[in-house]
Design an enzyme around this catalytic site. Structure first.
Site, mmCIF file in Angstrom:
data_model
loop_
_atom_site.group_PDB
_atom_site.id
_atom_site.type_symbol
_atom_site.label_atom_id
_atom_site.label_comp_id
_atom_site.label_asym_id
_atom_site.label_seq_id
_atom_site.Cartn_x
_atom_site.Cartn_y
_atom_site.Cartn_z
ATOM 1 N N GLU A 101 0.681 -1.241 -0.300
ATOM 2 C CA GLU A 101 -0.093 0.061 0.183
ATOM 3 C C GLU A 101 1.060 1.428 0.073
ATOM 4 O O GLU A 101 1.900 1.138 0.641
ATOM 5 C CB GLU A 101 -1.037 0.197 1.309
ATOM 6 N N ASP A 105 -3.882 5.605 6.512
ATOM 7 C CA ASP A 105 -4.097 6.879 7.084
ATOM 8 C C ASP A 105 -5.375 6.565 8.088
ATOM 9 O O ASP A 105 -4.850 6.265 9.432
ATOM 10 C CB ASP A 105 -4.947 7.717 5.966
ATOM 11 N N ARG A 167 1.306 12.307 -9.215
ATOM 12 C CA ARG A 167 1.856 10.832 -9.085
ATOM 13 C C ARG A 167 3.336 10.774 -9.520
ATOM 14 O O ARG A 167 4.107 9.822 -9.100
ATOM 15 C CB ARG A 167 1.033 9.964 -9.572
HETATM 16 P P1 IMP Z 1 -7.303 5.123 4.639
HETATM 17 O O1 IMP Z 1 -8.542 4.386 4.217
HETATM 18 O O2 IMP Z 1 -7.903 6.281 5.179
HETATM 19 O O3 IMP Z 1 -6.133 4.409 5.513
HETATM 20 O O4 IMP Z 1 -6.715 5.847 3.295
HETATM 21 C C1 IMP Z 1 -5.791 5.045 2.447
HETATM 22 C C2 IMP Z 1 -5.868 5.617 1.194
HETATM 23 O O5 IMP Z 1 -6.025 7.246 1.197
HETATM 24 C C3 IMP Z 1 -4.254 5.486 0.623
HETATM 25 O O6 IMP Z 1 -4.335 4.345 0.031
HETATM 26 C C4 IMP Z 1 -4.324 6.833 -0.261
HETATM 27 O O7 IMP Z 1 -4.868 6.402 -1.501
HETATM 28 C C5 IMP Z 1 -5.294 7.786 0.393
HETATM 29 N N1 IMP Z 1 -4.504 8.746 1.187
HETATM 30 C C6 IMP Z 1 -4.388 8.916 2.280
HETATM 31 N N2 IMP Z 1 -3.495 9.833 2.770
HETATM 32 C C7 IMP Z 1 -3.289 10.486 1.690
HETATM 33 C C8 IMP Z 1 -2.515 11.629 1.465
HETATM 34 O O8 IMP Z 1 -1.958 12.442 2.406
HETATM 35 N N3 IMP Z 1 -2.326 11.973 0.179
HETATM 36 C C9 IMP Z 1 -2.956 11.312 -0.982
HETATM 37 N N4 IMP Z 1 -3.638 10.239 -0.667
HETATM 38 C C10 IMP Z 1 -3.966 9.777 0.814
HETATM 39 MG MG MG Z 2 -4.526 4.150 -2.064
#
Ligand code: IMP
Ligand code: MG
Length: 181
Positions: A101, A105, A167
């Site tokens: 991954e 976050d 990206r």
């Molecule tokens: P989560 O489900 O909140 O843990 O988010 C995970 C996904 O959110 C990651 O795979 C990223 O695609 C996106 N994401 C989380 N933080 C960031 C960031 O700071 N920049 C860009 N994408 C993020």
């Molecule tokens: Mg992602």
């Protein structure tokens, strides 16, 4: 979609990323030295640069597969609802799996993907995330390997986007808005 103006400040250099991947690769090789049935699963789209560099550091017989889960849309907030947009091509039952991954976050994406793949009975499953924002966690998920823990900043580059842009930056940078909303 129109965006507020922003600049990108470098947070982690391309050189630092490469050095960290080298040392993570040695740990992954040690973990999977006993297997010839490892599938490295990249979560699209954010992990595509990381997985490309990581697998070229791995001196192991591997296969590569991809899974796409949605959560963010084009904004900066996780939707918390995870959907599978593109499933794996191959079966993972009885296989060893390394899920790759870009960034963890809130944890919802990896929590969901981990449970989904566990339900398919892999022999062993491990996870690696290039970046982790531990202070943002909403569900309990801990990756087996992490490249860098970072503060609560919105980051881009090295595969990671803001509204699909940036990206292709070779480093990790943080987004800084230049005008107040
Ligand atoms: P989560 O489900 O909140 O843990 O988010 C995970 C996904 O959110 C990651 O795979 C990223 O695609 C996106 N994401 C989380 N933080 C960031 C960031 O700071 N920049 C860009 N994408 C993020
Ligand atoms: Mg992602």
């Amino acid at each position: 979609m129109s965006q507020r103006p922003y600049v990108i400040d470098q947070l982690i250099s391309a050189k630092a990323i490469a050095a960290r991947i080298e040392s993570l690769a040695r740990e992954i090789e040690a973990e999977f030295s006993d297997t010839n049935k490892l599938v490295v699963v990249g979560l699209l789209r954010g992990s595509f640069v990381f997985i490309a560099d990581l697998v070229r550091e791995l001196d192991l017989p591997i296969e590569v597969d991809f899974l796409e889960a949605s959560s963010y849309g084009d904004g900066m907030e996780s939707s918390r609802e995870v959907r599978i947009l593109k499933d794996l091509r191959g079966a993972i039952e009885g296989r060893d799996v390394l899920v790759v991954e870009d960034i963890i976050d809130t944890g919802h994406t990896m929590y969901h993907v981990h449970h989904l793949l566990e339900s398919r009975s892999p022999a062993r499953m491990k996870t690696i995330a290039l970046l982790d924002k531990p202070t943002r966690r909403e569900v309990d998920f801990k990756s087996d390997w992490t490249g860098f823990a970072i503060p609560d900043e919105f980051v881009v580059g090295y595969g990671i986007d803001y509204a699909q842009r940036n990206r292709n930056l070779p480093f990790i940078g943080k987004v800084r808005f230049t005008e107040t909303a």
